[in-house]
Design a protein around this motif. Structure first.
Motif, PDB file in Angstrom:
ATOM      1  N   ARG A  40      43.884  28.961  58.156  1.00  0.00           N
ATOM      2  CA  ARG A  40      42.874  27.934  58.388  1.00  0.00           C
ATOM      3  C   ARG A  40      42.652  27.048  57.168  1.00  0.00           C
ATOM      4  NH1 ARG A  40      38.900  28.868  55.345  1.00  0.00           N
ATOM      5  NH2 ARG A  40      37.227  27.699  56.259  1.00  0.00           N
ATOM      6  N   LYS A  43      37.678  24.494  58.265  1.00  0.00           N
ATOM      7  CA  LYS A  43      36.901  24.852  59.453  1.00  0.00           C
ATOM      8  C   LYS A  43      35.748  25.766  59.056  1.00  0.00           C
ATOM      9  CE  LYS A  43      41.037  25.318  62.368  1.00  0.00           C
ATOM     10  NZ  LYS A  43      41.794  26.307  63.153  1.00  0.00           N
ATOM     11  N   GLY A  66      33.744  28.176  66.137  1.00  0.00           N
ATOM     12  CA  GLY A  66      34.785  28.211  65.111  1.00  0.00           C
ATOM     13  C   GLY A  66      35.522  29.536  65.110  1.00  0.00           C
TER      14      GLY A  66
END
Length: 165
Positions: A40, A43, A66
């Motif tokens: 990731r 985020k 998320g």
């Protein structure tokens, strides 16, 4: 890292065992977390650890939009309660860690510390996983991890390491 005076650190297995596990796991050819195509960036993320208050936040986790990162032993509890986990961070060098993940899932990315027992990597061989390195005062020179490796600090728990990851 600098050890604080008066602090005593102990682990589930000896430092020598951890060092041997790191050396063995580095030879497995598992993708490093920093090279992982699925890791990731940018985020919001929910880091979820186990504990008695977790049951008070289940509804909030079920609607969270998320990624959810399970920290260690909470994996099976979250799966059993239909929480969509994107990442699971594992750090414990004890082979008992495989008991935290009775049924690894293909849609979860497992971020496994190089100090974990080789059985952990074997247990996760059929799912997405990558390796990362937990820094410590014991491996302060970090040469054990090889050249140009990121070493994750953050304390002695999987939760504090997850924050840094």
């Amino acid at each position: 890292m600098q050890k604080l005076d008066g602090c005593i650190t102990s682990t589930a297995v000896t430092v020598d065992v951890i060092q041997e596990q790191i050396k063995k796991n580095l030879k497995l050819g598992v993708t490093n977390v920093s090279d992982s195509p699925f890791f990731r960036e940018g985020k919001s993320i929910a880091l979820v650890g186990g504990g008695p208050s977790l049951k008070n936040y289940m509804e909030e986790l079920q609607v969270f939009k998320g990624p959810v990162m399970a920290c260690g032993s909470v994996h099976d509890f979250l799966v059993a309660n239909s929480i969509a986990i994107e990442y699971c961070v594992l750090c414990d060098p004890d082979p008992l860690i495989t008991e935290y993940i009775k049924a690894p899932l293909h849609n979860i990315k497992y971020l496994v510390a190089s100090q974990c027992h080789p059985e952990t990597f074997q247990h996760l061989k059929s799912v997405q996983s990558c390796i990362w390195h937990a820094g410590s005062d014991v491996f302060g020179d970090q040469s054990i991890f090889g050249e140009n490796q990121y070493v994750i600090g953050g304390g002695c728990t999987v939760g504090t390491r997850a924050i840094v990851l």
